[in-house]
Design an enzyme around this catalytic site. Structure first.
Site, PDB file in Angstrom:
ATOM      1  N   GLU A  49       5.970  14.099  -6.908  1.00 23.94           N
ATOM      2  CA  GLU A  49       5.961  13.863  -5.463  1.00 23.94           C
ATOM      3  C   GLU A  49       5.233  12.549  -5.209  1.00 23.94           C
ATOM      4  OE1 GLU A  49       3.924  16.926  -3.412  1.00 23.94           O
ATOM      5  OE2 GLU A  49       4.944  18.560  -4.439  1.00 23.94           O
ATOM      6  N   ASP A  60      -4.084  16.763   4.545  1.00 15.54           N
ATOM      7  CA  ASP A  60      -4.742  16.236   3.356  1.00 15.54           C
ATOM      8  C   ASP A  60      -6.256  16.412   3.400  1.00 15.54           C
ATOM      9  OD1 ASP A  60      -2.262  15.439   2.527  1.00 15.54           O
ATOM     10  OD2 ASP A  60      -2.471  13.394   3.278  1.00 15.54           O
TER      11      ASP A  60
END
Length: 266
Positions: A49, A60
């Site tokens: 990814e 995140d």
């Protein structure tokens, strides 16, 4: 080009889970990102990814935020993301882009899908795109021949899981916990139940991410999932390394440990 379908079929034939590695484009440098991803592939990652750096990374944790900040400081743009995909896809690994929706929307969904396919990318993971708003992106992706991956979480109801898996074509991303990314001392016990509930609604592979940081944890997750997704643990090693070469060596060592883990299946 290696497809996700090929990757998961081979892993299943080998009686193991697939290993999915995540790194953001432009980190630790634009060329260094390609080299680092290639090191992961050489060490045993089946799927890579490539993160598209974004200034408002809702999902995140601090480790990925740090790497993304450095990438943005390096001047990384979508063109650089596509070049990274092209370089990583050349290794033979199935290569996706993980991105929030806003960059795709601003770039143009049809254009983004076409450019990604042209670069050798096989699909996208869009963590903040909901099934209700996914129609245009699903159409653009289908037209370009790339897969779409969406997320389910422990809080997802069966109805929500059904809605999400109907939008997925490559695999289903099962977030192991509610919260942001980051390696942890243990993987949330709810992940196994989430995989089981998701499989009741789809025959697609189900991959677990968030919290996997060791080979033992990879083996634990591989016992019940079709794929194990690792990101923050690799990035942490890159951040802690004195230079890019040392970082590549370090993440290669960890990836080999993870690759052994997904082959042991707990």
């Amino acid at each position: 080009m290696t497809t996700l379908q090929t990757v998961f079929a081979k892993a299943k034939a080998d009686n193991r889970a697939a290993l999915v590695g995540y790194l953001p484009a432009g980190f630790p440098s634009k060329d260094g990102a390609i080299a680092a991803a290639a090191a992961l592939v050489e060490a045993g990652c089946d799927v890579i990814e490539i993160g598209l750096p974004y200034s408002d990374p809702l999902m995140d944790g601090p480790t990925i935020q740090d790497a993304v900040h450095r990438s943005l400081t390096n001047g990384t743009r979508i063109a650089d993301v596509m070049r990274t995909v092209e370089g990583v896809a050349a290794t033979g690994a199935a290569t996706l882009v993980m991105t929030y929706w806003n960059p795709i929307d601003r770039y143009g969904a049809d254009r983004f899908a076409r450019d990604l396919a042209a670069a050798g990318g096989v699909g996208t993971i869009t963590p903040d795109l909901t099934p209700e708003e996914a129609g245009p992106w699903r159409e653009a992706s289908a037209a370009a021949g790339i897969d779409t991956v969406f997320l389910v979480a422990p809080s997802s109801t069966d109805e929500r899981i059904q809605a999400v898996v109907e939008c997925c074509t490559g695999f289903v991303y099962a977030a192991s916990l509610m919260g942001v990314t980051g390696a942890r001392e243990s993987v949330n016990v709810a992940a196994g139940d989430l995989v089981k509930r998701t499989r009741a609604h789809t025959d697609l592979p189900v991959c677990v991410g968030l919290g996997v940081g060791t080979g033992a944890q990879a083996a634990e997750v591989a016992a019940y999932a079709d794929g194990v997704i690792v990101g923050s643990a690799f990035i942490r090693r890159m951040l802690d390394a004195p230079d890019e070469q040392a970082g590549r060596v370090s993440i290669g060592e960890l990836a080999r440990e993870m690759a052994q883990g997904v082959r042991s299946r707990g």
